[in-house]
Design an enzyme around this catalytic site. Structure first.
Site, short mmCIF file in Angstrom:
data_model
loop_
_atom_site.label_atom_id
_atom_site.label_comp_id
_atom_site.label_asym_id
_atom_site.label_seq_id
_atom_site.Cartn_x
_atom_site.Cartn_y
_atom_site.Cartn_z
N LYS A 106 0.82 -1.21 0.00
CA LYS A 106 0.00 0.00 0.00
C LYS A 106 0.85 1.26 0.00
O LYS A 106 2.06 1.24 0.24
CB LYS A 106 -0.96 -0.01 1.19
CG LYS A 106 -2.11 -1.01 1.00
CD LYS A 106 -3.13 -0.92 2.10
CE LYS A 106 -4.33 -1.82 1.79
NZ LYS A 106 -5.34 -1.81 2.87
N ARG A 116 -3.46 -10.17 5.30
CA ARG A 116 -4.07 -10.16 3.96
C ARG A 116 -3.01 -9.61 2.99
O ARG A 116 -2.62 -8.45 3.09
CB ARG A 116 -5.33 -9.29 3.94
CG ARG A 116 -6.07 -9.29 2.61
CD ARG A 116 -7.34 -8.45 2.71
NE ARG A 116 -8.09 -8.46 1.46
CZ ARG A 116 -7.87 -7.61 0.45
NH1 ARG A 116 -6.92 -6.68 0.56
NH2 ARG A 116 -8.59 -7.68 -0.66
#
Length: 275
Positions: free
Chosen positions: A221, A255
């Site tokens: 991210k 995740r």
């Protein structure tokens, strides 16, 4: 802690890995990479062989300012993929990444075992009663607004306190409908600045007071690649660093896009006897 996935109890006392499978043309990291079924099967086979416990399928990109996808298109994308994956990997445990109740219902009816909702039921009032009816584990994430507006909604007085209050309210609401297996996700990158993401990560153990399984989704991210001044493609090492910290702060599910590295991370951190 355990969760009931299609009749199988999965023990989360040892952290698990959730592999990300985006079947969208516009995901921030792997958009368009897995749209053909053969490519999808190959990628899932790789993730499972590397040790993924769950595969999380998303057919609607939730990146900032993501393009709108109709409910029908989201359902059609998912139905084909879910059917092929269950036929190919009969023991697979699938999660569906959606904030729409109708999509969640169709996915579960086709064999998906977990619903992963970025909005914690706030973007579709039918989501919580639908999940309760389906009797599947529910992942609720912290977010403000929606994918199109969330990055303009980053003003907090005390972000960790406000996220904790948010979860307390959403958990109570979910329980009122009869949802028993709940997992919480702080929502890294969703309605948060880079600095706020690190504050949440640094104080993530606070969420243990909620006595629920904690999921961390930091994989590749912007909170990583913006700090390192690189790209999502170059953010694997940074992802592993933050996954290590997340495990030490109480995360029980990682995740990730890169399963092998996450599995290795769990094995090494477990040697410290901190998870």
């Amino acid at each position: 802690m355990t969760i009931n996935c299609s009749g199988t109890l999965i023990d989360l006392s040892v952290p698990k890995v959730m592999g990300i499978l985006n079947v969208t043309p516009n995901s921030f990291y792997d958009g368009g990479k897995h749209r053909e079924i053969n490519s999808i099967i190959h990628q899932v086979d790789k993730m499972l062989s590397e040790g993924a416990d769950f595969i999380d399928i998303g057919a609607y990109s939730s990146k900032p300012s993501a393009e709108f996808v109709s409910e029908l298109e989201e359902i059609e994308r998912l139905k084909v993929v879910v059917k092929e994956l269950i036929n190919t990997f009969p023991n697979i445990v699938l999660s569906v990444d959606t904030f729409r109740a109708a999509v969640a219902k169709v996915a579960v009816e086709h064999g998906v075992a977990i619903v992963n909702d970025i909005s914690a039921g706030l973007l579709d009032e039918k989501m919580l009663p639908t999940v309760a009816e389906l009797k599947v584990p529910y992942i609720m994430m912290h977010m403000r607004g929606n994918p199109q507006t969330m990055q303009s909604m980053t003003k907090y007085d005390d972000i960790v306190k406000e996220i904790t209050f948010y979860f307390s309210e959403r958990i109570q609401k979910a329980r009122s409908f009869g949802i028993s297996d709940i997992i919480i996700d702080p929502g890294f990158g969703f309605a948060k600045t880079v600095e706020q993401n690190y504050e949440v990560l640094n104080k993530m153990e606070v969420f243990s007071m909620l006595e629920l399984t904690l999921l961390a989704g930091v994989s590749r991210k912007s909170m990583i690649y913006k700090v390192l001044e690189t790209t999502p493609q170059e953010a694997l090492n940074g992802t592993t660093v933050l996954n290590t910290i997340a495990l030490q702060k109480g995360a029980k599910i990682l995740r990730v896009h890169d399963v092998k590295e996450a599995v290795e991370c769990i094995k090494l951190v477990s040697k410290l006897n901190v998870i």
